[in-house]
Scaffold this motif. Structure first.
Motif, PDB file in Angstrom:
ATOM      1  N   TRP A   1       0.609  -1.251  -0.016  1.00 14.31           N
ATOM      2  CA  TRP A   1       0.115  -0.033  -0.104  1.00 14.31           C
ATOM      3  C   TRP A   1       0.971   1.454   0.013  1.00 14.31           C
TER       4      TRP A   1
ATOM      5  N   ALA B   1       1.847   1.808  -3.488  1.00 13.22           N
ATOM      6  CA  ALA B   1       0.827   2.156  -4.400  1.00 13.22           C
ATOM      7  C   ALA B   1       0.517   3.462  -4.055  1.00 13.22           C
TER       8      ALA B   1
ATOM      9  N   GLN C   1      -4.679   7.867  -6.851  1.00 18.91           N
ATOM     10  CA  GLN C   1      -5.936   7.543  -7.661  1.00 18.91           C
ATOM     11  C   GLN C   1      -5.970   6.208  -7.911  1.00 18.91           C
ATOM     12  N   ALA C   2      -5.125   5.672  -8.697  1.00 17.74           N
ATOM     13  CA  ALA C   2      -5.162   4.289  -9.192  1.00 17.74           C
ATOM     14  C   ALA C   2      -5.511   3.333  -7.868  1.00 17.74           C
ATOM     15  N   ALA C   3      -4.531   3.669  -7.017  1.00 21.40           N
ATOM     16  CA  ALA C   3      -4.579   2.845  -5.681  1.00 21.40           C
ATOM     17  C   ALA C   3      -6.035   2.927  -4.955  1.00 21.40           C
TER      18      ALA C   3
ATOM     19  N   TYR D   1      -8.726   3.580  -6.356  1.00 18.78           N
ATOM     20  CA  TYR D   1      -9.741   2.679  -7.036  1.00 18.78           C
ATOM     21  C   TYR D   1      -9.736   1.175  -6.896  1.00 18.78           C
ATOM     22  N   VAL D   2      -8.616   0.556  -6.359  1.00 14.28           N
ATOM     23  CA  VAL D   2      -8.741  -0.822  -6.242  1.00 14.28           C
ATOM     24  C   VAL D   2      -8.764  -0.882  -4.814  1.00 14.28           C
ATOM     25  N   GLY D   3      -9.208   0.146  -3.855  1.00 13.39           N
ATOM     26  CA  GLY D   3      -9.566  -0.085  -2.471  1.00 13.39           C
ATOM     27  C   GLY D   3      -8.430   0.019  -1.546  1.00 13.39           C
ATOM     28  N   VAL D   4      -7.149   0.572  -1.972  1.00 13.48           N
ATOM     29  CA  VAL D   4      -6.114   1.025  -0.977  1.00 13.48           C
ATOM     30  C   VAL D   4      -6.465   2.040  -0.181  1.00 13.48           C
TER      31      VAL D   4
ATOM     32  N   ARG E   1     -14.968   1.073  -2.946  1.00 17.67           N
ATOM     33  CA  ARG E   1     -14.900  -0.186  -2.042  1.00 17.67           C
ATOM     34  C   ARG E   1     -16.179  -0.946  -2.325  1.00 17.67           C
TER      35      ARG E   1
ATOM     36  N   MET F   1     -17.068  -2.527  -5.411  1.00 17.88           N
ATOM     37  CA  MET F   1     -16.007  -3.556  -5.556  1.00 17.88           C
ATOM     38  C   MET F   1     -16.555  -4.970  -4.854  1.00 17.88           C
TER      39      MET F   1
ATOM     40  N   LEU G   1      -5.454   4.784 -15.531  1.00 23.13           N
ATOM     41  CA  LEU G   1      -5.304   4.633 -14.036  1.00 23.13           C
ATOM     42  C   LEU G   1      -5.156   3.068 -13.737  1.00 23.13           C
TER      43      LEU G   1
ATOM     44  N   ILE H   1       0.123   0.833 -11.798  1.00 21.63           N
ATOM     45  CA  ILE H   1       1.369   1.864 -11.345  1.00 21.63           C
ATOM     46  C   ILE H   1       2.376   1.257 -12.042  1.00 21.63           C
TER      47      ILE H   1
ATOM     48  N   MET I   1       5.690  -0.250 -10.251  1.00 25.62           N
ATOM     49  CA  MET I   1       5.336  -1.453  -9.245  1.00 25.62           C
ATOM     50  C   MET I   1       5.500  -2.843 -10.164  1.00 25.62           C
TER      51      MET I   1
END
Lengths: 365, 259
Positions: free
Chosen positions: A235, A238, A244-246, A248-251, B75, B78, B89, B92, B95
């Motif tokens: 995290w 991320a 923002q990308a993080a 969007y996947v719930g981080v 969330r 999801m 987006l 990343i 990573m």
């Protein structure tokens, strides 16, 4: 089915593309250099080692905090002022107000971590760059530190901490030494130098490992495991890589950043407490420029100023380079002002090298 | 056919005085690829963001699996099974593929009192899922930055499918891609649809939509211009609806049919 256009990457190249590479080669270079020019000056005798190891450990303690925060995408320019503030706070609470030292230390930790959280909260809520928010706190905390010191004692240096810390259970955790028995034995056996005269005759010159070094090692190991092995570490990457990308996947990006601001403050207070316990006094001007030294260590260690990339071990090596060079110049009798020249030069070199390494990782080059 | 997986009824979204969506309704069935077409500013992005929980609709109802939903955050949606892959987006770059793939859903292994990421499992699953999608990674620690745009979209799609998405929203996945990469992504969309997942595919490229779409809905200035099933409409008609008709028809003449 393999893509014929993906070149096989040699083991050597793979080994090379690590964030720490620049710092590892820098550290080796620095050691070879000072071994050559100052090898017989006592720099690599036990006392000399303790000297530069302690200085390096100081840099490392604040670098670990700054490193994780920078990877999470933020800066803290108030680290240096936080060090001065925490030191004065401990001295006022314990010496002036007469609180037990352990209460003074714990209270200081709570207050400073809360200020770290405030930094983080302001950055998250306002969306302002952390550069600006923490720059404000650089001034606010420094000003408060001097004002508090003058207000309570009419001086900017508060002494007498060593006296009140005697017998306290928490003070040695920051200012003490460990393995003293082992060092005494080594001295008795003649492995290391001992005092030959005076009231400490027979005692080893290096009495043990300062807690400062222990703290540095603990923080480095903790930071490295947290960053590379845990979910929270993912995290951190991320949050700094692309918030923002993080999201969007719930981080929970905001929580990560807030905690890293608090951790940076924690590291600054560890530094300050160790220093106060070692010197037995606190001064309002302690920690000046430390925020930049921490950031430089982190950058030498391969971290990206814009976040999302870096290494705790790299930052620790950056701190080691710092400490060895600063003390090495002293041992080799060079003009100590050259240290700053070196700093600037190595910073530029490190950034150029790291940019190149990063391009290799992302395949741009 | 069974009931739709998601029904969006009369969705309105106002930003201050601006009406971004003026009552949009669509439904999507399992195993269906529903294309959402529209020019820039038509409200496509706003609309899918109400679906994915980024925006709360000003009015209108969202039924997911027949149950009315109120998404307060990405969330929430999801957890219901809606995954969104955003154009720029998705990933990343600095990573590794594994770290990206598991971002937000990291597998945990207990190590005494310590909870660490289970990299062995994470790496193995990532390699396998990528292989299924036709991407051969050099290694799971390869940085996403080394992948092409199409491969990045594919990683994001594979990730969504692996984590059990029932509805996959793709926001212009092909708009920045070359011909071959587009073909790969479209083929993967087809694969996902055949696995019984509902797909919402946003694009302003009619040919990409026609390649995989089962139904087509055109948005224009915050309103739908209707939904048509495959075979009921041809590419030219879709194109005209998107652009609002006449102007483009006139333009197309002078450009020689290149639009």
């Amino acid at each position: 089915m393999t893509d014929e256009r993906v070149k096989q990457v040699s083991r050597w190249r793979r080994a090379m593309i690590r964030p720490e590479l620049g710092a590892i080669s820098g550290a080796v270079l620095v050691f070879v250099f000072f071994f050559t020019i100052a090898g017989d000056s006592g720099m690599f005798a036990p006392q000399g080692i303790q000297n530069w190891a302690t200085v390096s450990a100081q840099f490392a303690i604040i670098a670990v905090g700054a490193c994780l925060l920078m990877i999470a995408g933020e800066f803290d320019l108030s680290i240096g002022s936080m060090i001065g503030f925490a030191g004065i706070l401990i001295a006022i609470l314990s010496v002036q107000w007469g609180w037990p030292v352990w209460v003074a230390i714990l209270t200081t930790f709570v207050i400073c971590i809360a200020i770290g959280a405030l930094n983080g909260f302001l950055v998250i809520k306002t969306g302002l760059p952390s550069f600006i928010v923490t720059l404000a706190f650089l001034y606010i905390l420094r000003g408060l530190t001097i004002w508090l010191a003058i207000l309570t004692t009419q001086k900017t240096v508060i002494g007498g901490v060593r006296e009140v810390a005697k017998g306290d259970w928490l003070a040695p955790v920051f200012g003490g030494k460990i393995l003293t028995g082992m060092f005494q034995t080594m001295g008795d056996w003649g492995w290391i130098e001992t005092f030959t005269r005076g009231n400490r005759a027979g005692q080893p010159v290096v009495e043990g490992v300062p807690m400062l070094i222990v703290w540095a090692l603990i923080l480095i190991i903790f930071g490295q495991i947290l960053l590379t092995k845990t979910q929270f570490g993912n995290w951190i990457f991320a949050a700094g890589g692309d918030a923002q990308a993080a999201r969007y996947v719930g981080v929970p990006v905001n929580r990560v950043k807030l905690l890293m601001f608090m951790f940076t403050a924690f590291c600054a207070v560890v530094f300050a407490t160790s220093q106060v316990m070692e010197f037995g006094s606190a001064a309002a001007d302690r920690g000046v420029l430390k925020e930049f030294e921490a950031i430089i260590s982190v950058v030498i260690g391969g971290a990206l100023l814009t976040g999302g990339y870096g290494s705790v071990v790299g930052a620790a090596l950056g701190a080691l380079i710092f400490g060895v060079v600063q003390q090495g110049l002293f041992f080799s009798g060079a003009e100590s002002s050259l240290f700053r020249v070196f700093l600037g030069a190595i910073l530029i070199l490190a950034v150029i090298l790291n940019t190149y390494i990063r391009r290799m990782i992302t395949g741009e080059k | 056919m069974a009931s739709p997986l998601i029904e969006m009824k009369n969705i309105e979204k106002h930003f201050g005085p601006v009406i971004a969506l003026g009552g949009v309704s669509i439904d999507v069935y399992r195993g269906e690829c529903h294309c959402l077409l529209g020019d820039n500013g038509a409200g496509k992005s706003t609309f899918i963001k109400t679906m994915s929980g980024v925006h709360k609709p000003t009015s209108g109802t969202i039924l997911f699996d027949g149950v009315e939903m109120h998404f307060d955050s990405p969330r929430d949606s999801m957890e219901a099974g809606i995954a969104t892959v955003y154009q720029d987006l998705a990933m990343i770059p600095l990573m590794s593929v594994t770290r990206n793939f598991w971002m937000g859903n990291e597998p945990i292994k207990r190590f005494g009192p310590l909870k660490v990421m289970d990299f062995k499992k994470a790496n193995a699953v990532t390699m396998e899922e990528m292989r299924k999608m036709g991407i051969n990674l050099r290694g799971p620690d390869q940085a996403v930055g080394t992948l092409s745009g199409g491969e990045r979209q594919t990683v994001a799609i594979a990730r969504a499918v692996y984590f059990g998405a029932k509805l996959l929203i793709l926001d212009e996945p092909t708009s920045a891609l070359g011909v071959r990469q587009t073909a790969n992504v479209l083929a993967n969309i087809d694969k996902v649809r055949k696995a019984g997942i509902a797909v919402v595919f946003i694009t302003h490229n009619v040919r990409h939509a026609m390649a995989v779409g089962d139904r087509f809905t055109v948005l224009n200035r915050g309103k739908t211009l209707g939904t048509a099933a495959r075979g009921e409409i041809n590419a030219e008609e879709l194109q005209d609806m998107m652009a609002g008709g006449q102007e483009l028809a006139a333009l197309e003449g002078s450009l020689g049919g290149t639009v």
